[in-house]
Design a protein around this motif. Structure first.
Motif, PDB file in Angstrom:
ATOM      1  N   GLN A  40       0.758  -1.291   0.126  1.00 16.36           N
ATOM      2  CA  GLN A  40      -0.013  -0.092  -0.101  1.00 16.36           C
ATOM      3  C   GLN A  40       0.819   1.272   0.127  1.00 16.36           C
ATOM      4  OE1 GLN A  40      -3.517  -0.051   2.554  1.00 16.36           O
ATOM      5  NE2 GLN A  40      -3.252   2.269   2.888  1.00 16.36           N
ATOM      6  N   THR A  41       0.734   2.022  -0.846  1.00 15.66           N
ATOM      7  CA  THR A  41       1.526   3.240  -1.076  1.00 15.66           C
ATOM      8  C   THR A  41       0.790   4.325  -0.198  1.00 15.66           C
ATOM      9  OG1 THR A  41       2.445   2.611  -3.247  1.00 15.66           O
ATOM     10  CG2 THR A  41       2.732   5.193  -2.840  1.00 15.66           C
ATOM     11  N   LEU A  42       1.651   4.956   0.742  1.00 19.30           N
ATOM     12  CA  LEU A  42       1.236   5.898   1.655  1.00 19.30           C
ATOM     13  C   LEU A  42       1.314   7.387   0.800  1.00 19.30           C
ATOM     14  CD1 LEU A  42       2.993   4.864   4.871  1.00 19.30           C
ATOM     15  CD2 LEU A  42       0.644   4.058   3.979  1.00 19.30           C
ATOM     16  N   PRO A  43       0.400   8.235   1.382  1.00 21.06           N
ATOM     17  CA  PRO A  43       0.556   9.603   0.634  1.00 21.06           C
ATOM     18  C   PRO A  43       1.872  10.286   0.431  1.00 21.06           C
ATOM     19  CG  PRO A  43      -1.452   9.376   2.015  1.00 21.06           C
ATOM     20  CD  PRO A  43      -0.481   8.213   2.231  1.00 21.06           C
ATOM     21  N   GLU A  74       0.180   2.895  20.433  1.00 21.89           N
ATOM     22  CA  GLU A  74      -1.158   2.430  20.559  1.00 21.89           C
ATOM     23  C   GLU A  74      -1.199   0.864  20.065  1.00 21.89           C
ATOM     24  OE1 GLU A  74      -3.710   3.803  21.717  1.00 21.89           O
ATOM     25  OE2 GLU A  74      -5.111   2.092  20.964  1.00 21.89           O
ATOM     26  N   VAL A  77      -0.692  -1.281  23.038  1.00 20.39           N
ATOM     27  CA  VAL A  77      -1.842  -1.356  23.836  1.00 20.39           C
ATOM     28  C   VAL A  77      -3.043  -2.244  23.171  1.00 20.39           C
ATOM     29  CG1 VAL A  77      -3.641  -0.185  25.106  1.00 20.39           C
ATOM     30  CG2 VAL A  77      -1.271   0.847  24.837  1.00 20.39           C
ATOM     31  N   GLU A  78      -2.967  -2.120  21.911  1.00 17.20           N
ATOM     32  CA  GLU A  78      -4.142  -2.840  21.417  1.00 17.20           C
ATOM     33  C   GLU A  78      -3.825  -4.011  21.251  1.00 17.20           C
ATOM     34  OE1 GLU A  78      -4.654  -1.611  17.196  1.00 17.20           O
ATOM     35  OE2 GLU A  78      -4.997   0.491  17.523  1.00 17.20           O
ATOM     36  N   ASP A 125       3.894   7.396  19.161  1.00 19.50           N
ATOM     37  CA  ASP A 125       2.812   7.386  17.994  1.00 19.50           C
ATOM     38  C   ASP A 125       2.744   8.521  17.232  1.00 19.50           C
ATOM     39  OD1 ASP A 125       1.333   5.060  18.882  1.00 19.50           O
ATOM     40  OD2 ASP A 125       0.171   6.449  20.443  1.00 19.50           O
ATOM     41  N   GLN A 126       3.479   9.587  17.623  1.00 19.81           N
ATOM     42  CA  GLN A 126       3.484  10.920  16.757  1.00 19.81           C
ATOM     43  C   GLN A 126       4.237  10.578  15.504  1.00 19.81           C
ATOM     44  OE1 GLN A 126       5.088  10.896  19.913  1.00 19.81           O
ATOM     45  NE2 GLN A 126       7.021  12.126  19.365  1.00 19.81           N
ATOM     46  N   LEU A 128       3.715   8.250  13.376  1.00 21.08           N
ATOM     47  CA  LEU A 128       3.073   7.307  12.695  1.00 21.08           C
ATOM     48  C   LEU A 128       1.598   7.624  12.192  1.00 21.08           C
ATOM     49  CD1 LEU A 128       4.100   4.413  14.678  1.00 21.08           C
ATOM     50  CD2 LEU A 128       4.495   4.347  11.986  1.00 21.08           C
ATOM     51  N   PRO A 129       1.190   7.625  10.917  1.00 23.64           N
ATOM     52  CA  PRO A 129      -0.276   8.053  10.899  1.00 23.64           C
ATOM     53  C   PRO A 129      -0.941   6.941  11.431  1.00 23.64           C
ATOM     54  CG  PRO A 129       0.789   7.070   8.680  1.00 23.64           C
ATOM     55  CD  PRO A 129       1.918   7.327   9.778  1.00 23.64           C
ATOM     56  N   ALA A 130      -2.247   7.210  11.522  1.00 22.44           N
ATOM     57  CA  ALA A 130      -3.104   6.501  12.335  1.00 22.44           C
ATOM     58  C   ALA A 130      -3.450   4.913  11.805  1.00 22.44           C
ATOM     59  CB  ALA A 130      -4.572   7.184  12.643  1.00 22.44           C
ATOM     60  N   SER A 131      -3.306   4.895  10.359  1.00 23.36           N
ATOM     61  CA  SER A 131      -3.335   3.561   9.784  1.00 23.36           C
ATOM     62  C   SER A 131      -2.291   2.865   9.867  1.00 23.36           C
ATOM     63  CB  SER A 131      -4.093   4.112   8.202  1.00 23.36           C
ATOM     64  OG  SER A 131      -2.888   4.914   7.632  1.00 23.36           O
TER      65      SER A 131
END
Lengths: 312, 382
Positions: A40-43, A74, A77-78, A125-126, A128-131
């Protein structure tokens, strides 16, 4: 821009991802595919691949510039994976450090699955994008030969080959470049930038390509008031301090027979590039340039095979 | 044209008919331009990439997403939303596209659509707390506090040891006016994390919302015992003192930040208001410190106004241009320009703006605007 430099010895990787290449070694020189994943290519131009963390699907960005694979706070934690701490695990570019790691019960990349628990660093976390749940690092990749086919959106893992000639995808021009694989898994190759020899670290985890202003001054005699040096922007690199980026109109970057015209290599201050003055490479080559190439990283052979991205 | 060329490769390409890949090279150029904050160039390259028949299929959705983000950068939100929608048509479970469209809707204050997209993202990754955080933020913007509380409660059930969730729920309960339940969560967080400042901040905020100023200030003092260098806490305490009418103490508290070589634009704004209410100017030392700071980003225009370097009209116009659904520029402009008008003897403008702030702002800013209005009315009736 992910670039994990050091990691504490106490962080023990508990085993190679299962079905290691050497277990499947074949006498012939035919490349043996171990896994073929759609990317998956990221923006921002980076790529991510599907993995499973504790049998839960996740996307990890592919990061040859790190040392160990990592997951976000995150994601840990998940997964119910408790963070463990050491005084120092490592630092990313711009002095952003982490001192946390965790142990996953299982970790799989396509059909390749860890035979037992797998330790990963925890990235802030900062970064990485949320996805995205983390980064796939050389701790996993170097057990294989790795092909980056950005044009077709493929990330392929092969059994190590010691046969010459891994460029199976094209009859077009290709280059074979010796590479150094540092103990930490970083890939460093020699190249030529505007006619000057340079050492380059391949970093698929960095959207941009950078060298320090000071190195550019030394190599090319670029003065700070050079009219061609343009301030681009200042951003919080890796979530750390604001870093000013400058552009410079480099003409060409050559790896043997393959040349990238007008490579977008930006300049940042040494203190953001590496405050301690790194010795292994002068340029961190990120996806702004790498996306224009098709790469085959033969880790055991210590050879980098490359062609134009679209070559077929 | 291909960007990667060697003379050999070019020669071979001409001889062997290697297909050009304009779509791919334009895509790469667009992504690279986006990475350099060159939105117009990025939009142009990505548009060319999308128009090209040879853009690899796996890059089409991300090309729409990337172009949409650049449209959003230049405030062309409708075009951005259209691109995100096209990306989702190509890839219906595209998490980044849902998140981006959610943010664009929020900027347009279309909270129902934003929440719907955020919920779709959560359906793709149900356990991703960062997506829930985003939705909670939207619930707060939309003043759907009960929904936010429900989201917190669901996560608290699975992460009972996470005190940040308890504090988050306490904040939503406070905003919903459920002060007893809010205080119970804050106290539970305090019991679990005895040495943390943040439960004190939560308890102080709950007390402040009930106009229990002494309790509020006492809790912030306790927080400062733990986090003695946090300028935000000094600002919060100073605001509470200002609200309580203890202007000399408020000025002293805001001034403490600068006395310890700190710099906080909001501290300067409130110090200016507190000092003006006492009929004195801000000290020259502090003014020169503030003048030396970069004021190009919000709330820089407000600071410029208080420094006498711009006009209220310019600040309000700029805020209207910059405001989006997730930030608070418009509310802050109404509050701080209104307070400035009041301190400069323009009660009509002050009343209009503070009334707007009391209506549009959330939380503490709403309360501060309401207090400022009440003070003006009281002063006017005397």
């Amino acid at each position: 821009m992910k670039w994990l430099q050091l990691i504490l010895a106490g962080l023990v990787i508990s085993g190679a991802v299962a079905a290691r290449a050497d277990e499947h070694a074949q006498p012939s020189c035919a490349l043996q595919s171990m896994a073929s994943l759609d990317t998956q290519t990221l923006p921002n131009g980076e790529i991510a691949v599907p993995v499973t963390l504790n049998d839960t699907p996740a996307l990890l960005a592919v990061d040859t510039g790190s040392i160990y694979s990592s997951i976000s706070e995150e994601a840990a934690v998940e997964q119910g994976a408790h963070a463990q701490f050491s005084p120092y695990i490592g630092s990313f570019m711009n002095g952003v450090s982490t001192n946390a790691f965790t142990v996953l019960n299982s970790f799989a990349v396509g059909p390749l699955r860890s035979p037992k628990q797998w330790s990963v660093a925890i990235a802030p976390d900062q970064m990485l994008p949320a996805s995205i749940s983390g980064y796939l690092g050389p701790d996993v990749m170097r057990a294989y030969d790795v092909e980056f086919d950005f044009y077709h959106g493929k990330f392929n893992l092969f059994a190590h080959t010691n046969c010459a000639g891994a460029v199976y995808w094209t009859h077009d021009a290709a280059a074979v470049v010796p590479m150094k694989v540092a103990d930490d898994g970083h890939i460093v190759v020699d190249a030529t930038l505007d006619g000057k020899p340079v050492t380059i670290l391949l970093d698929t985890g960095s959207p941009s390509s950078v060298m320090s202003v000071e190195a550019a001054e030394k190599l090319f005699g670029i003065a700070k008031d050079d009219q061609r040096l343009k301030f681009v922007r200042s951003i919080s690199l890796n979530g750390g301090s604001d870093t000013p980026f400058y552009s410079f109109p480099f003409s060409s970057l050559s790896f043997g027979a393959i040349t990238v015209a007008n490579p977008k290599i930006q300049l940042i201050p040494q203190e953001n590039f590496d405050p301690h003055g790194r010795q292994d490479a002068q340029i961190v080559l990120g996806m702004s340039v790498l996306r224009q190439l098709h790469l085959y990283v033969a880790y055991d052979q210590k050879m980098l095979y490359l062609s134009a991205a679209e070559a077929h | 044209m291909m960007r990667v060329l060697s003379t050999v490769c070019l020669w071979l390409a001409l001889l062997c008919g290697v297909a050009s890949a304009d779509g791919y090279s334009n895509f790469n150029a667009g992504v690279a331009s986006a990475g350099r904050d060159e939105s117009d160039a990025a939009i142009k390259s990505l548009t060319q990439a999308l128009a090209s028949p040879d853009l690899p299929q796996h890059l089409q959705a991300v090309a729409y997403l990337s172009r949409g983000r650049e449209f959003a950068e230049v405030h062309r939100l409708d075009a951005a939303i259209a691109d995100y929608t096209d990306a989702l048509k190509l890839k219906p479970d595209y998490l980044d596209a849902y998140i981006s469209r959610c943010r664009a809707y929020a900027e347009n204050r279309r909270y129902a659509d934003a929440i719907s997209d955020c919920s779709s993202a959560i359906r793709v990754q149900p356990a991703n707390w960062r997506l829930h955080e985003l939705r909670i933020d939207l619930y707060q913007q939309a003043r759907r506090y009960d929904d936010a509380i429900a989201d917190y409660s669901a996560f608290i059930a699975t992460r009972p040891d996470d005190t940040s969730l308890l504090l988050g729920r306490a904040n939503m309960l406070r905003l919903a006016g459920q002060y007893d339940k809010a205080m119970a969560d804050a106290e539970a967080a305090h019991d679990a994390q005895f040495h943390s400042a943040w439960p004190y901040v939560a308890m102080g905020s709950i007390a402040f919302s009930q106009d229990k100023f002494d309790d509020a200030i006492g809790n912030i003092n306790s927080a400062l015992d733990v986090e003695s260098h946090d300028s935000d806490l000094y600002v919060l305490k100073g605001q509470m003192l200002w609200a309580n009418g203890r202007l000399d103490r408020a000025s002293e508290t805001f001034g403490d930040i600068f006395a310890h070589d700190g710099m906080d634009p909001y501290a300067f704004l409130w110090l200016s208001l507190s000092d003006a209410a006492q009929g004195k100017p801000v000290s020259a030392d502090i003014v020169s410190k503030v003048e030396a700071t970069d004021r190009t980003r919000w709330p820089g225009p407000l600071v410029d106004l208080y420094l006498g370097k711009t006009t209220p009209e310019e600040v309000l116009q700029g805020a209207a241009k910059e405001a989006d659904g997730l930030n608070h520029e418009q509310c802050e402009a109404d509050l701080y320009v209104g307070a400035w008008q009041q301190s400069h003897g323009h009660p009509d403008d002050a009343t209009r703006l503070l009334t707007a702030a009391a209506g549009a702002c959330d939380d503490m800013q709403k309360q501060l605007a309401t207090i400022a209005l009440a003070r003006m009315r009281k002063a006017g009736s005397q």
